[in-house]
Design a protein around this motif. Structure first.
Motif, short mmCIF file in Angstrom:
data_model
loop_
_atom_site.label_atom_id
_atom_site.label_comp_id
_atom_site.label_asym_id
_atom_site.label_seq_id
_atom_site.Cartn_x
_atom_site.Cartn_y
_atom_site.Cartn_z
N PRO A 1 -28.22 57.57 81.46
CA PRO A 1 -27.81 56.85 82.91
C PRO A 1 -27.61 57.69 83.96
O PRO A 1 -27.37 58.77 83.56
CB PRO A 1 -26.60 55.94 82.55
N GLU A 2 -27.76 57.38 85.10
CA GLU A 2 -27.71 58.23 86.30
C GLU A 2 -26.27 58.83 86.33
O GLU A 2 -25.89 60.07 86.68
CB GLU A 2 -27.88 57.64 87.54
N CYS B 1 -19.83 59.47 89.94
CA CYS B 1 -20.14 58.96 88.59
C CYS B 1 -18.94 58.57 87.78
O CYS B 1 -19.41 57.74 86.84
CB CYS B 1 -21.01 60.18 87.91
N ASP C 1 -20.38 49.13 85.07
CA ASP C 1 -20.77 48.87 86.58
C ASP C 1 -21.56 50.17 86.95
O ASP C 1 -21.18 50.87 88.14
CB ASP C 1 -19.86 48.69 87.53
N ASP C 2 -22.16 50.87 86.00
CA ASP C 2 -23.10 52.06 86.22
C ASP C 2 -22.34 53.56 86.61
O ASP C 2 -22.77 54.32 87.25
CB ASP C 2 -24.13 52.00 87.52
N GLN C 3 -21.03 53.26 86.14
CA GLN C 3 -20.15 54.23 86.12
C GLN C 3 -19.57 54.73 84.97
O GLN C 3 -19.47 53.77 84.05
CB GLN C 3 -19.00 54.29 87.21
#
Length: 109
Positions: free
Chosen positions: A6-7, A27, A99-101
């Motif tokens: 993931p980013e 991040c 939540d992408d963090q």
């Protein structure tokens, strides 16, 4: 090895390898927790201080070599090479993502 991570996790490893620690806020959740060497770092300020302290103490490189995901938990094994006692070492990074963090990170042998 080229892992699909993931980013937020890619950003974390880029920062671990010398990128700007101020980017940690992009991040990690604001109230995230990092556990490393049996010490807990809570919140962005503490996580930034932890990252800067590690960089001042040693020169090192962190390279992810394996990853597995179970739900919102991502386990990444990374090879860490540097000028610290015991180098090189394989460390397990256990990420909890929301939540992408990164909500939490635990680093252990």
């Amino acid at each position: 090895m080229n892992l699909q991570l993931p980013e937020a996790v890619n950003t974390y490893f880029a920062i671990s390898n010398g990128d700007d620690p101020a980017r940690l806020a992009t991040c990690f959740h604001a109230d995230a927790t990092v556990i490393d060497e049996k010490r807990t770092h809570q919140g962005i300020e503490a996580i930034v201080a932890w990252q800067r302290e590690a960089r001042q103490a040693f020169s090192y490189r962190v390279d992810p070599v394996d990853a597995s995901q179970r739900g919102e938990r991502l386990s990444v094994t990374a090879r860490v090479v540097g000028d610290f006692p015991g180098s090189p070492v394989l460390l397990k990074h256990l990420f909890a993502l929301t939540d992408d963090q990164i909500r939490s990170l635990e680093i252990a042998p």
